[in-house]
Scaffold this motif. Structure first.
Motif: not given
Length: 433
Positions: A117-124, A211-212
């Protein structure tokens, strides 16, 4: 050479390139015909489809603790990479930083987002820094402007990075990596102070990219906030229609087209022979512009034939281009991650190049070029591009059914023909045709 992306030449393809091109075009047209005959009503489900995850698991995944922990780890890793870029060996081949940024992170974010899933939204890590800095500034006076901006800032942010990766002559120098990471962080933190934390979803190119890509993962979130497991194609169609969504996808698609163009003899002996930033910049912008022009033309013609407002068509069908952009990305970067990606783990054993240091016993290793054969690389490249376009045709057909409740061949044909052109062009550039 670093950042050559390790993409195979057309001599790697175990079948004649002509057969691959004809077969790819036929696959797109055949899938379109099958959809018209047998796919007469929406099948993929809406934005609220999917099987909910257990409530306890969702509480853990949505908890502040795991997110802050991931962001702290990502911040430490980023700081470490910058330190290595500044204090490690000067030679690119021996410095961990360029390999960590351009290979492990940039390429690895795709499979990570597809699987998780949108890992960088969580790990940013910028989100964590913003929370620490937020009390020092005003209370986001520009937050009300974010909805109007949509994803346009993220498209611009991503364009800057792909320019650095594909055009800037000194992109592989460790000092370049350090300056870029620090400048990127400073700019986005300053903008987040003005626009609020929502800036990262709208303006951070890496977060928007993750996310995309995650729209095609099996994980999704319903409108009520519940995490679900669902059909990845339903997730793609549920992508919110934000301003700039099409621009973000087309930057990805156009930049990978330019990446393929730079590998052709025509470019290397002609416009790109000087290997300077000016010709590269012009080539990159023209590639993105050509891809965008074909896409806008195809979607608007389809809208006109369907009797719909043609001005909204590029945004309406933007989500259908996500699998196409993803297919191009896999085709161009698969071998880079599989082969050059080994260098990151080799250099991690002695990141500062100190004498006698070999933390994991891998520092003396060489990249195993036999880990993936040339035939496998070529087949993955062809398969990724064709699969991406076939899935794009499926999504476009479903979108047409949802928007008009009908699916006449004449209405969709312009967009399908554009996808055929993208397929043939992508394969031709990929194999230096």
């Amino acid at each position: 050479m670093l950042l050559a992306h390790g993409v195979g030449s057309r001599t790697d393809l175990p079948i004649p390139i002509g057969f691959a091109l004809y077969g790819a075009g036929a696959a797109i047209l055949a899938s379109f015909a099958v959809l018209l005959l047998f796919w007469r009503s929406p099948h993929l489900g809406g934005a609220d489809s999917g099987r909910p995850l257990p409530a306890g698991l969702q509480r853990v995944l949505d908890g502040a603790g795991p997110r802050r922990g991931l962001q702290a780890v990502a911040l430490l890793v980023t700081a470490f990479v910058v330190l290595v870029a500044l204090g490690g060996p000067e030679e690119t081949s021996r410095n961990l930083a360029p390999w960590a940024l351009f290979v492990t992170f940039w390429v690895g974010i795709v499979p990570a987002s597809l699987l998780l899933g949108p890992v960088w939204r969580f790990a940013n890590p910028l989100r964590l820094l913003h929370r620490l800095l937020r009390p020092l500034g005003p209370a986001a006076p520009g937050a009300h402007r974010l909805p109007a901006l949509g994803l346009w800032p993220a498209a611009g942010s991503l364009l800057v990075f792909v320019w650095l990766e594909l055009v800037y002559p000194d992109r592989s120098e460790p000092i370049t990596v350090a300056v870029f990471v620090l400048a990127y962080a400073a700019v986005h933190l300053a903008l987040a102070q003005w626009f609020g934390e929502g800036w990262f979803a709208a303006g951070d190119g890496f977060e928007a990219y993750s996310t995309l890509v995650a729209r095609l993962s099996p994980w999704g979130r319903r409108s009520d906030g519940r995490l679900v497991v669902r059909n990845p194609l339903a997730g793609a169609l549920a992508t919110p229609g934000q301003p700039g969504l099409a621009a973000l996808v087309l930057v990805l698609l156009g930049s990978t087209a330019f990446d393929g163009l730079t590998r052709t003899v025509w470019w290397q002996t002609g416009p790109g022979s000087a290997n300077d930033w000016f010709s590269g910049t012009v080539g990159l912008l023209l590639s993105i512009g050509l891809v965008a022009g074909l896409y806008v033309l195809g979607t608007r013609l389809s809208g006109r034939l369907a009797g719909q407002d043609e001005r909204v068509q590029p945004g309406r069908y933007a989500a259908t281009v996500i699998p196409i952009a993803l297919g191009y990305t896999v085709a161009h970067y698969f071998s880079l991650l599989a082969l050059d990606g080994q260098t990151t783990w080799i250099l991690l054993s002695n990141p500062f190049g100190a004498e006698g240091v070999d933390l994991f016993g891998t520092y003396g290793n060489r990249v195993d070029l036999t880990a993936v054969s040339a035939d496998v690389i070529a087949l993955v490249q062809v398969g990724a591009i064709i699969t991406g376009h076939v899935v794009g045709v499926v999504l476009a057909h479903e979108r047409a059914l949802l928007s008009a409740r009908r699916a006449r061949a004449s209405d969709q044909l312009p967009l399908v023909l554009v996808m055929v052109v993208f397929t043939l062009g992508g394969l031709g550039l990929l194999f230096g045709f």
